[in-house]
Enzyme design. Structure first.
Site, PDB file in Angstrom:
ATOM      1  N   HIS A  80       0.836  -1.197   0.000  1.00 53.98           N
ATOM      2  CA  HIS A  80       0.000   0.000   0.000  1.00 53.98           C
ATOM      3  C   HIS A  80       0.875   1.253   0.000  1.00 53.98           C
ATOM      4  CE1 HIS A  80      -4.042  -1.767   1.590  1.00 53.98           C
ATOM      5  NE2 HIS A  80      -3.558  -2.449   0.575  1.00 53.98           N
ATOM      6  N   TYR A 209      -8.612   5.282   8.665  1.00 53.70           N
ATOM      7  CA  TYR A 209      -8.701   5.627  10.091  1.00 53.70           C
ATOM      8  C   TYR A 209      -9.785   6.686  10.217  1.00 53.70           C
ATOM      9  CZ  TYR A 209      -4.177   3.423  11.152  1.00 53.70           C
ATOM     10  OH  TYR A 209      -3.151   2.535  11.335  1.00 53.70           O
ATOM     11  N   PRO A 301      -2.470  -0.243  19.381  1.00 51.84           N
ATOM     12  CA  PRO A 301      -2.310  -0.657  17.973  1.00 51.84           C
ATOM     13  C   PRO A 301      -2.542   0.447  16.946  1.00 51.84           C
ATOM     14  CG  PRO A 301      -4.351  -1.542  18.902  1.00 51.84           C
ATOM     15  CD  PRO A 301      -3.615  -0.898  20.027  1.00 51.84           C
ATOM     16  N   LYS A 305       2.515  -0.395  15.219  1.00 59.37           N
ATOM     17  CA  LYS A 305       3.963  -0.478  15.491  1.00 59.37           C
ATOM     18  C   LYS A 305       4.401  -1.735  16.255  1.00 59.37           C
ATOM     19  CE  LYS A 305       5.160   3.160  13.470  1.00 59.37           C
ATOM     20  NZ  LYS A 305       5.246   2.703  12.107  1.00 59.37           N
ATOM     21  N   TYR A 393       4.725   6.399   9.996  1.00 66.40           N
ATOM     22  CA  TYR A 393       3.876   5.248   9.689  1.00 66.40           C
ATOM     23  C   TYR A 393       4.641   4.174   8.897  1.00 66.40           C
ATOM     24  CZ  TYR A 393      -0.516   2.790   9.169  1.00 66.40           C
ATOM     25  OH  TYR A 393      -1.504   1.850   9.264  1.00 66.40           O
TER      26      TYR A 393
HETATM   27  C1  LIG Z   1      -4.535  -9.446  21.435  1.00 65.39           C
HETATM   28  C2  LIG Z   1      -3.543  -8.602  20.673  1.00 65.39           C
HETATM   29  C3  LIG Z   1      -3.950  -7.956  19.502  1.00 65.39           C
HETATM   30  C4  LIG Z   1      -3.054  -7.150  18.819  1.00 65.39           C
HETATM   31  N1  LIG Z   1      -3.473  -6.484  17.705  1.00 65.39           N
HETATM   32  C5  LIG Z   1      -2.621  -5.675  17.062  1.00 65.39           C
HETATM   33  C6  LIG Z   1      -3.030  -4.952  15.919  1.00 65.39           C
HETATM   34  O1  LIG Z   1      -4.181  -5.032  15.481  1.00 65.39           O
HETATM   35  N2  LIG Z   1      -2.134  -4.134  15.316  1.00 65.39           N
HETATM   36  C7  LIG Z   1      -0.840  -4.007  15.790  1.00 65.39           C
HETATM   37  O2  LIG Z   1      -0.038  -3.277  15.217  1.00 65.39           O
HETATM   38  N3  LIG Z   1      -0.410  -4.700  16.850  1.00 65.39           N
HETATM   39  C8  LIG Z   1      -1.270  -5.518  17.494  1.00 65.39           C
HETATM   40  N4  LIG Z   1      -0.845  -6.198  18.571  1.00 65.39           N
HETATM   41  C9  LIG Z   1       0.559  -6.061  18.963  1.00 65.39           C
HETATM   42  C10 LIG Z   1       1.472  -7.055  18.245  1.00 65.39           C
HETATM   43  O3  LIG Z   1       0.752  -8.185  17.864  1.00 65.39           O
HETATM   44  C11 LIG Z   1       2.617  -7.388  19.200  1.00 65.39           C
HETATM   45  O4  LIG Z   1       3.336  -6.192  19.400  1.00 65.39           O
HETATM   46  C12 LIG Z   1       3.551  -8.497  18.681  1.00 65.39           C
HETATM   47  O5  LIG Z   1       2.896  -9.735  18.765  1.00 65.39           O
HETATM   48  C13 LIG Z   1       4.848  -8.537  19.490  1.00 65.39           C
HETATM   49  O6  LIG Z   1       5.607  -9.649  19.125  1.00 65.39           O
HETATM   50  P1  LIG Z   1       6.489 -10.411  20.207  1.00 65.39           P
HETATM   51  O7  LIG Z   1       7.217 -11.467  19.460  1.00 65.39           O
HETATM   52  O8  LIG Z   1       7.247  -9.440  20.995  1.00 65.39           O
HETATM   53  O9  LIG Z   1       5.445 -11.045  21.232  1.00 65.39           O
HETATM   54  P2  LIG Z   1       4.307 -12.138  21.016  1.00 65.39           P
HETATM   55  O10 LIG Z   1       3.782 -12.090  19.615  1.00 65.39           O
HETATM   56  O11 LIG Z   1       3.350 -11.941  22.125  1.00 65.39           O
HETATM   57  O12 LIG Z   1       5.062 -13.518  21.178  1.00 65.39           O
HETATM   58  C14 LIG Z   1       5.478 -13.986  22.430  1.00 65.39           C
HETATM   59  C15 LIG Z   1       5.512 -15.504  22.411  1.00 65.39           C
HETATM   60  O13 LIG Z   1       5.991 -15.971  23.656  1.00 65.39           O
HETATM   61  C16 LIG Z   1       5.187 -17.038  24.102  1.00 65.39           C
HETATM   62  N5  LIG Z   1       5.260 -17.097  25.565  1.00 65.39           N
HETATM   63  C17 LIG Z   1       4.599 -16.338  26.468  1.00 65.39           C
HETATM   64  N6  LIG Z   1       4.937 -16.687  27.716  1.00 65.39           N
HETATM   65  C18 LIG Z   1       5.822 -17.693  27.610  1.00 65.39           C
HETATM   66  C19 LIG Z   1       6.527 -18.484  28.557  1.00 65.39           C
HETATM   67  N7  LIG Z   1       6.355 -18.292  29.869  1.00 65.39           N
HETATM   68  N8  LIG Z   1       7.362 -19.442  28.114  1.00 65.39           N
HETATM   69  C20 LIG Z   1       7.548 -19.635  26.771  1.00 65.39           C
HETATM   70  N9  LIG Z   1       6.886 -18.932  25.832  1.00 65.39           N
HETATM   71  C21 LIG Z   1       6.046 -17.954  26.238  1.00 65.39           C
HETATM   72  C22 LIG Z   1       3.804 -16.705  23.570  1.00 65.39           C
HETATM   73  O14 LIG Z   1       2.974 -17.848  23.490  1.00 65.39           O
HETATM   74  C23 LIG Z   1       4.135 -16.128  22.210  1.00 65.39           C
HETATM   75  O15 LIG Z   1       4.195 -17.113  21.205  1.00 65.39           O
HETATM   76  C24 LIG Z   1      -1.727  -7.010  19.275  1.00 65.39           C
HETATM   77  C25 LIG Z   1      -1.320  -7.694  20.436  1.00 65.39           C
HETATM   78  C26 LIG Z   1      -2.214  -8.460  21.140  1.00 65.39           C
HETATM   79  C27 LIG Z   1      -1.743  -9.143  22.396  1.00 65.39           C
END
Ligand SMILES: Cc1cc2nc3c(=O)[nH]c(=O)nc-3n(C[C@H](O)[C@H](O)[C@H](O)COP(=O)(O)OP(=O)(O)OC[C@H]3O[C@@H](n4cnc5c(N)ncnc54)[C@H](O)[C@@H]3O)c2cc1C
Length: 399
Positions: A80, A209, A301, A305, A393
């Protein structure tokens, strides 16, 4: 020490969590010839199904290309070149690419990113241990940290040089840092987002938005046949109070324009509520433990980011570990936290800016609404203001 045959007792880097941060880091380390083990609490099907973010910054796509994991993203991702801001029933396009020297965003679901990273990791014979319970971190301030966990009903111990805490905002890594060694900054917003995935082609080819007196709404997509839509809802609302008819009514009310355009309805495939909050923990390091992604920081969200920050942290950490293993030089590791936090705070500010400009605040009076509308008009009529929004963005290269 007890372990299964498949579980090596030692790895250079133990990565906790198979989300975007942990999996991207595993690939970067593999690229540099550094071995790692990914330890994940959930099963593979669960993490591959988890619907979350869907906007990839230009830098995130470029990194996946460099790592050789972008084949499906390049085929199926929707590139996009603009987004739309809507207020007072009128739509205004922000030409992202024209304003940022050709940079763009790619719409591609986070669960698709996770699927691709897992498939490529397993194809490289890189270990991911799913279904790991009771993960705990030990001796983090020594040069011989250990990770304990249970799997298949047995206790395991992994010795490593470094632990990467990539286990999101509810993981164990953040709490392994003693409270005296960390400082946290937090803001909870007085509203949530109710999101649906609908089996209907997007009503417009780009993201919208919308600012509306009834509250914020967002039109996005996950592919040519699937629309992603959000409406601002109350912080304590449950799904029970949002039957499909009410969701569509609010979406149509908030997203329609005065020229008669409105969103197309379709079957609701998924529905969930997400709270909006900002959180940062400083520093993002404790001894040999390095936190990345949501483990260290959370953004609302609105700025799209969260996933991009997780990938950006992984890149900084991967490069710092590579320098350590290649040259015994710890300088990039020493700077890891401050390097990441510059980008994190920029993203926190941008996410707060977008959230403040677009939502209806419960205590917001007419004065605040007038300020929001003035800011929206400014962004849509001033090239300087539009450029500022656009470069944040699509993702700033240097922060
Ligand atoms: C419900 C939700 C909706 C979202 N929607 C949006 C959106 O619409 N737009 C947007 O930009 N961002 C969104 N976000 C934010 C974005 O998805 C996160 O910033 C992103 O997932 C971060 O990636 P990460 O790898 O740091 O963490 P995560 O994706 O949370 O990955 C962490 C991993 O660690 C694992 N884990 C947790 N605890 C343990 C443990 N004790 N032992 C071993 N493994 C463990 C989890 O199962 C998971 O697989 C959303 C987040 C959430 C929670």
């Amino acid at each position: 020490m007890i372990q299964t045959r498949q579980s090596p007792a030692r790895s250079q880097v133990a990565i906790i969590g198979a989300g975007p941060a942990g999996l991207t880091l595993a690939h970067i380390l593999h690229h540099h010839g550094i071995d790692s083990v990914v330890i994940e609490r959930r099963d593979r099907a669960y993490v591959e199904r988890r619907l979350r973010a869907g906007v990839l910054e230009q830098g995130t796509v470029d990194l996946f290309r460099a790592l050789g994991v972008s084949a499906r993203l390049d085929r199926e991702g929707l590139v996009h070149h603009g987004i739309n801001l809507q207020f007072s029933g009128e739509r205004h396009r922000i030409a992202l690419s024209d304003l940022t020297g050709g940079r763009a965003i790619t719409i591609y679901g986070q669960h698709e990113v996770v699927k691709d990273l897992i498939a490529a990791r397993l194809a490289n014979d890189g270990p991911i241990w799913f279904d790991a319970d009771d993960v705990s971190l030990h001796d983090l301030t020594s040069d011989k940290p250990r990770v304990h966990f249970r799997r298949d009903g047995r206790a395991h111990e992994l010795h490593c040089d470094f632990v990467a805490g990539c286990d999101g905002s509810h993981g164990v890594s953040r709490s392994a840092v003693p409270t005296a060694e960390r400082r946290t900054f937090e803001r909870t917003y007085p509203f949530s987002w109710l999101g649906i995935l609908a089996a209907v082609p997007p009503s417009l080819g780009e993201v919208i938005y919308a600012h509306h007196e009834r509250g914020f709404a967002l039109h996005s997509m996950r592919g040519p046949q699937v629309t992603r839509l959000y409406v601002q809802c109350g912080p304590d609302d449950g799904l029970d109070s949002w039957p499909d008819e009410r969701v569509w009514l609010e979406l149509k009310t908030r997203l329609s324009t005065t020229d008669g355009w409105t969103v197309q309805e379709g079957a609701v495939i998924e529905k969930s509520i997400t709270a909006l909050r900002s959180f940062v923990m400083e520093p993002m390091q404790y001894g040999q433990l390095f936190l990345a992604g949501d483990a260290a920081h959370v953004v609302p969200p609105t700025g799209a980011k969260g996933m991009n920050l997780a990938v950006a942290d992984a890149r900084v950490l991967g490069d710092a570990l590579a320098q350590w293993y290649r040259a015994g030089d710890r300088s990039l590791l020493a700077e890891y936290s401050s390097t990441c936090l510059r980008r994190v705070w920029r993203a926190e500010h941008f996410s707060w800016f977008m959230t403040s400009m677009l939502h209806r605040f419960p205590d917001g009076d007419a004065f605040q609404q007038k300020l929001q509308l003035s800011q929206l008009r400014y962004v849509c009529t001033s090239t300087a203001a539009a450029t500022s929004l656009a470069e944040n963005y699509v993702g700033l290269e240097h922060v």
